[in-house]
Design an enzyme around this catalytic site. Structure first.
Site, PDB file in Angstrom:
ATOM      1  N   GLY A 161       7.543 -17.041  -2.844  1.00 12.30           N
ATOM      2  CA  GLY A 161       7.698 -15.994  -3.857  1.00 12.30           C
ATOM      3  C   GLY A 161       9.152 -15.594  -3.998  1.00 12.30           C
ATOM      4  O   GLY A 161       9.641 -15.339  -5.102  1.00 12.30           O
ATOM      5  N   ARG A 162       9.837 -15.574  -2.871  1.00 16.30           N
ATOM      6  CA  ARG A 162      11.241 -15.130  -2.903  1.00 16.30           C
ATOM      7  C   ARG A 162      12.144 -16.146  -3.613  1.00 16.30           C
ATOM      8  O   ARG A 162      13.191 -15.756  -4.146  1.00 16.30           O
ATOM      9  CB  ARG A 162      11.705 -14.827  -1.468  1.00 16.30           C
ATOM     10  CG  ARG A 162      11.062 -13.545  -0.970  1.00 16.30           C
ATOM     11  CD  ARG A 162      11.191 -13.288   0.515  1.00 16.30           C
ATOM     12  NE  ARG A 162      10.422 -12.078   0.859  1.00 16.30           N
ATOM     13  CZ  ARG A 162      10.041 -11.752   2.083  1.00 16.30           C
ATOM     14  NH1 ARG A 162      10.338 -12.529   3.104  1.00 16.30           N
ATOM     15  NH2 ARG A 162       9.347 -10.645   2.291  1.00 16.30           N
ATOM     16  N   TRP A 192       1.829  -0.773  -6.589  1.00 16.82           N
ATOM     17  CA  TRP A 192       2.922  -1.571  -7.169  1.00 16.82           C
ATOM     18  C   TRP A 192       2.454  -2.992  -7.469  1.00 16.82           C
ATOM     19  O   TRP A 192       3.200  -3.952  -7.233  1.00 16.82           O
ATOM     20  CB  TRP A 192       4.134  -1.634  -6.242  1.00 16.82           C
ATOM     21  CG  TRP A 192       4.554  -0.358  -5.617  1.00 16.82           C
ATOM     22  CD1 TRP A 192       4.735  -0.125  -4.285  1.00 16.82           C
ATOM     23  CD2 TRP A 192       4.903   0.881  -6.276  1.00 16.82           C
ATOM     24  NE1 TRP A 192       5.143   1.174  -4.077  1.00 16.82           N
ATOM     25  CE2 TRP A 192       5.246   1.810  -5.277  1.00 16.82           C
ATOM     26  CE3 TRP A 192       4.921   1.271  -7.614  1.00 16.82           C
ATOM     27  CZ2 TRP A 192       5.634   3.109  -5.577  1.00 16.82           C
ATOM     28  CZ3 TRP A 192       5.293   2.581  -7.902  1.00 16.82           C
ATOM     29  CH2 TRP A 192       5.647   3.482  -6.900  1.00 16.82           C
ATOM     30  N   GLU A 219       0.866  -1.188   0.000  1.00 16.80           N
ATOM     31  CA  GLU A 219       0.000   0.000   0.000  1.00 16.80           C
ATOM     32  C   GLU A 219       0.898   1.231   0.000  1.00 16.80           C
ATOM     33  O   GLU A 219       2.096   1.135   0.303  1.00 16.80           O
ATOM     34  CB  GLU A 219      -0.862   0.015   1.266  1.00 16.80           C
ATOM     35  CG  GLU A 219      -1.787  -1.173   1.362  1.00 16.80           C
ATOM     36  CD  GLU A 219      -2.741  -1.091   2.542  1.00 16.80           C
ATOM     37  OE1 GLU A 219      -2.599  -0.154   3.373  1.00 16.80           O
ATOM     38  OE2 GLU A 219      -3.616  -1.959   2.628  1.00 16.80           O
ATOM     39  N   PRO A 220       0.316   2.407  -0.274  1.00 14.87           N
ATOM     40  CA  PRO A 220       1.133   3.623  -0.256  1.00 14.87           C
ATOM     41  C   PRO A 220       1.922   3.775   1.048  1.00 14.87           C
ATOM     42  O   PRO A 220       3.050   4.254   1.034  1.00 14.87           O
ATOM     43  CB  PRO A 220       0.104   4.739  -0.441  1.00 14.87           C
ATOM     44  CG  PRO A 220      -1.006   4.081  -1.221  1.00 14.87           C
ATOM     45  CD  PRO A 220      -1.063   2.665  -0.736  1.00 14.87           C
ATOM     46  N   GLU A 249       9.145  -7.950  -3.513  1.00 11.33           N
ATOM     47  CA  GLU A 249       9.004  -9.150  -2.653  1.00 11.33           C
ATOM     48  C   GLU A 249       9.947  -9.098  -1.451  1.00 11.33           C
ATOM     49  O   GLU A 249      10.514 -10.107  -1.021  1.00 11.33           O
ATOM     50  CB  GLU A 249       9.131 -10.435  -3.471  1.00 11.33           C
ATOM     51  CG  GLU A 249       7.984 -10.515  -4.478  1.00 11.33           C
ATOM     52  CD  GLU A 249       7.589 -11.886  -4.906  1.00 11.33           C
ATOM     53  OE1 GLU A 249       7.880 -12.855  -4.190  1.00 11.33           O
ATOM     54  OE2 GLU A 249       6.950 -11.985  -5.970  1.00 11.33           O
ATOM     55  N   GLY A 287       4.737  -0.792   2.732  1.00 12.40           N
ATOM     56  CA  GLY A 287       5.592  -1.504   1.785  1.00 12.40           C
ATOM     57  C   GLY A 287       6.389  -2.530   2.566  1.00 12.40           C
ATOM     58  O   GLY A 287       5.920  -3.648   2.817  1.00 12.40           O
ATOM     59  N   THR A 337      12.691  -5.925   0.146  1.00 11.73           N
ATOM     60  CA  THR A 337      13.978  -5.347  -0.250  1.00 11.73           C
ATOM     61  C   THR A 337      15.134  -6.190   0.305  1.00 11.73           C
ATOM     62  O   THR A 337      14.928  -7.035   1.193  1.00 11.73           O
ATOM     63  CB  THR A 337      14.116  -3.924   0.338  1.00 11.73           C
ATOM     64  OG1 THR A 337      14.039  -4.043   1.763  1.00 11.73           O
ATOM     65  CG2 THR A 337      13.027  -2.990  -0.155  1.00 11.73           C
TER      66      THR A 337
HETATM   67  N1  CAA Z   1       5.508 -17.334   8.282  1.00 12.19           N
HETATM   68  C1  CAA Z   1       4.502 -17.333   9.165  1.00 12.19           C
HETATM   69  N2  CAA Z   1       4.288 -16.335  10.039  1.00 12.19           N
HETATM   70  C2  CAA Z   1       5.161 -15.313  10.021  1.00 12.19           C
HETATM   71  C3  CAA Z   1       6.242 -15.243   9.133  1.00 12.19           C
HETATM   72  C4  CAA Z   1       6.410 -16.318   8.236  1.00 12.19           C
HETATM   73  N3  CAA Z   1       7.405 -16.337   7.352  1.00 12.19           N
HETATM   74  N4  CAA Z   1       6.925 -14.100   9.340  1.00 12.19           N
HETATM   75  C5  CAA Z   1       6.299 -13.464  10.344  1.00 12.19           C
HETATM   76  N5  CAA Z   1       5.225 -14.201  10.743  1.00 12.19           N
HETATM   77  C6  CAA Z   1       4.276 -13.906  11.827  1.00 12.19           C
HETATM   78  C7  CAA Z   1       4.983 -13.747  13.180  1.00 12.19           C
HETATM   79  O1  CAA Z   1       5.104 -14.998  13.811  1.00 12.19           O
HETATM   80  C8  CAA Z   1       4.036 -12.831  13.912  1.00 12.19           C
HETATM   81  O2  CAA Z   1       2.914 -13.556  14.347  1.00 12.19           O
HETATM   82  P1  CAA Z   1       2.452 -13.577  15.914  1.00 12.19           P
HETATM   83  O3  CAA Z   1       2.587 -12.178  16.436  1.00 12.19           O
HETATM   84  O4  CAA Z   1       1.068 -14.073  15.878  1.00 12.19           O
HETATM   85  O5  CAA Z   1       3.408 -14.511  16.584  1.00 12.19           O
HETATM   86  C9  CAA Z   1       3.507 -11.922  12.809  1.00 12.19           C
HETATM   87  O6  CAA Z   1       3.689 -12.626  11.574  1.00 12.19           O
HETATM   88  C10 CAA Z   1       4.214 -10.595  12.721  1.00 12.19           C
HETATM   89  O7  CAA Z   1       5.578 -10.865  12.525  1.00 12.19           O
HETATM   90  P2  CAA Z   1       6.744  -9.848  12.875  1.00 12.19           P
HETATM   91  O8  CAA Z   1       6.577  -9.400  14.296  1.00 12.19           O
HETATM   92  O9  CAA Z   1       8.023 -10.489  12.482  1.00 12.19           O
HETATM   93  O10 CAA Z   1       6.356  -8.623  11.918  1.00 12.19           O
HETATM   94  P3  CAA Z   1       7.186  -7.340  11.524  1.00 12.19           P
HETATM   95  O11 CAA Z   1       6.275  -6.176  11.536  1.00 12.19           O
HETATM   96  O12 CAA Z   1       8.457  -7.260  12.299  1.00 12.19           O
HETATM   97  O13 CAA Z   1       7.498  -7.614   9.938  1.00 12.19           O
HETATM   98  C11 CAA Z   1       8.703  -8.450   8.078  1.00 12.19           C
HETATM   99  C12 CAA Z   1       8.144  -8.718   9.479  1.00 12.19           C
HETATM  100  C13 CAA Z   1       9.518  -9.682   7.757  1.00 12.19           C
HETATM  101  C14 CAA Z   1       9.558  -7.212   8.027  1.00 12.19           C
HETATM  102  C15 CAA Z   1       7.504  -8.336   7.081  1.00 12.19           C
HETATM  103  O14 CAA Z   1       6.733  -7.172   7.328  1.00 12.19           O
HETATM  104  C16 CAA Z   1       7.939  -8.327   5.628  1.00 12.19           C
HETATM  105  O15 CAA Z   1       8.243  -9.382   5.066  1.00 12.19           O
HETATM  106  N6  CAA Z   1       7.922  -7.143   4.970  1.00 12.19           N
HETATM  107  C17 CAA Z   1       8.183  -7.048   3.532  1.00 12.19           C
HETATM  108  C18 CAA Z   1       6.918  -7.204   2.748  1.00 12.19           C
HETATM  109  C19 CAA Z   1       7.169  -7.602   1.340  1.00 12.19           C
HETATM  110  O16 CAA Z   1       7.955  -8.497   1.039  1.00 12.19           O
HETATM  111  N7  CAA Z   1       6.427  -6.988   0.424  1.00 12.19           N
HETATM  112  C20 CAA Z   1       6.514  -7.339  -0.947  1.00 12.19           C
HETATM  113  C21 CAA Z   1       5.235  -7.011  -1.637  1.00 12.19           C
HETATM  114  S1  CAA Z   1       4.643  -8.257  -2.683  1.00 12.19           S
HETATM  115  C22 CAA Z   1       5.376  -7.983  -4.188  1.00 12.19           C
HETATM  116  O17 CAA Z   1       6.362  -7.306  -4.345  1.00 12.19           O
HETATM  117  C23 CAA Z   1       4.685  -8.779  -5.226  1.00 12.19           C
HETATM  118  C24 CAA Z   1       4.872  -8.383  -6.614  1.00 12.19           C
HETATM  119  O18 CAA Z   1       3.942  -7.908  -7.245  1.00 12.19           O
HETATM  120  C25 CAA Z   1       6.135  -8.762  -7.305  1.00 12.19           C
END
Ligand code: CAA
Length: 379
Positions: free
Chosen positions: A242-243, A156, A127-128, A363, A131, A365
């Site tokens: 995805g990664r 995006w 979302e805006p 997916e 990210g 950074t």
């Molecule tokens: N599997 C299952 N659960 C998971 C998980 C995983 N891999 N990673 C985190 N969780 C769970 C945690 O256990 C936690 O759950 P509980 O609180 O219930 O225990 C919850 O999710 C929150 O986790 P975090 O506290 O770790 O969350 P955070 O705010 O610190 O964020 C992060 C974690 C890894 C930074 C995540 O926000 C992230 O991956 N951000 C990047 C997003 C991204 O990749 N966006 C890409 C957009 S899609 C795209 O680009 C598609 C396209 O069109 C090409």
């Protein structure tokens, strides 16, 4: 430990290589320059089974393993990453989640046509203002009894315009923070959905990237994926696979640029000999080949873990980080080896360099991959 591919895996790699050379290479420069969506090429990719190659045979997919997927993604990305990103998102961010967490009706209705490549899927998380910080979802899916009412903006979005099926991540119970988020299947032609203009991107210019706006869109309750409140974990789990796709894409971009640079270095002469015989160039190529091989091992290891049913989130983050950084480095060197020719479009390497940049961003950074990797070190 076995470093050999099976005959089937090699056949899939060769089929992908042949498709990329025959169908993608002609016109790739023009599609990039004019940002033309590869309609015909994506249709053929679907007919060959690549758009649903990871989906089981029961749901009209190819039933192939993730190793084969890495090999196919590498070959297609050597030539055209605007096409391979559509393949990656459809396979691993959309089909995988519906197959893994969807119910039988959802699989019959939505998964099968996407696995056959007749319909394309998109994954709507960003979302805006959400990210990298993906828990901060502002899009709301208010529970209205028999349906959810969806409001908000996603941006995006790969295949934002061409997709028929959206997986939308939205907040239903803000008081529960990320545990109140849901994942919903939304039909792209639902009333209240509008799609923003095509983003004029630096690289991967032929894939259609758009914002998608939801204004009081009614989503039937039966379109919830998994349990209530599972949406954030659904998104994280989908991104683990995805990664692997994007890591393999970065690997393909790097190896495509390397192959061009190696060929050029054997043909181009300077100071009385082919430039590969100058140590300055030979050492660049040696570094490029070594780093590409390491990136390939990272991708294959993550894929192998996934195929074995073992945890693969940590390995896929390492693969994505290393392959994306390698792609940026290798494509920059490939331009350098080509000299002035590298800076013009006809030689392909400048496009590969622009495409490589996106693999460090989407997916998750490179910095986000380091968060995932470092947290995994102390688990
Ligand atoms: N599997 C299952 N659960 C998971 C998980 C995983 N891999 N990673 C985190 N969780 C769970 C945690 O256990 C936690 O759950 P509980 O609180 O219930 O225990 C919850 O999710 C929150 O986790 P975090 O506290 O770790 O969350 P955070 O705010 O610190 O964020 C992060 C974690 C890894 C930074 C995540 O926000 C992230 O991956 N951000 C990047 C997003 C991204 O990749 N966006 C890409 C957009 S899609 C795209 O680009 C598609 C396209 O069109 C090409």
């Amino acid at each position: 430990m076995n470093f050999e591919f099976t005959e089937e895996q090699l056949m899939i790699r060769d089929a992908a290589r042949d498709f990329a050379q025959r169908e993608l290479l002609p016109g790739v420069i023009e599609r990039d320059e004019k940002a033309i969506y590869p309609t015909e090429q994506v249709k053929k990719l679907g007919e060959l089974g690549f758009l649903g190659m990871l989906v089981g045979l029961d749901y009209d997919g190819g039933g192939m393993d993730t190793i084969s997927y890495v090999l196919a993604m590498e070959e297609i990305s050597k030539i055209d990453s605007s096409v391979s990103v559509i393949m990656s998102v459809n396979n691993s961010l959309v089909c995988w989640g519906v197959e893994k967490f969807g119910n039988e009706e959802q699989k019959q209705k939505y998964l099968k046509p996407m696995a056959r490549g007749e319909k394309i899927g998109a994954f709507l998380l960003s979302e805006p203002e959400a990210g990298s910080d993906a828990t901060s979802q502002r899009t709301t899916a208010v529970d209205m009894g028999d349906h959810y009412l969806l409001n908000g903006t996603k941006n995006w979005i790969t295949s934002g315009k061409s997709a028929s099926t959206y997986i939308v991540i939205a907040q239903t119970k803000p008081e529960l923070k990320h545990r109140g988020i849901n994942a919903l299947i939304v039909e792209a032609d639902s009333e209240g959905i509008s799609v923003g203009p095509h983003e004029n991107k630096m690289g991967m210019r032929a894939s259609d990237t758009h914002s998608v706006m939801f204004n009081n869109v009614k989503v039937p309750k039966e379109n919830l994926l998994g349990e209530e409140g599972f949406g954030f974990k659904f998104a994280m789990k989908s991104l683990e696979g995805g990664r692997i796709g994007i890591a393999s894409q970065a690997l393909g971009i790097a190896s495509g640029a390397y192959e061009l640079a190696l060929k050029y270095a054997q043909e181009r002469k300077a100071f009385g000999k082919e430039i590969i015989n100058h140590q300055a160039i030979a050492f660049k190529l040696a570094d490029m080949a070594t780093e590409i091989e390491a990136a390939r091992f990272f991708c294959l290891k993550a894929a192998w873990l996934k195929d074995q049913g073992k945890p693969y989130g940590h390995a896929s983050a390492m693969a994505k980080l290393y392959a994306a950084e390698t792609a940026m480095k290798v494509t920059t060197e490939a331009v350098q080896i080509h000299g002035g020719y590298g800076y013009v479009k006809e030689y392909h390497v400048e496009r590969l360099m622009r495409d490589a940049k996106l693999t460090q961003i989407y997916e998750g950074t490179s910095e986000i991959q380091k968060i995932v990797i470092s947290r995994g070190l102390v688990d």
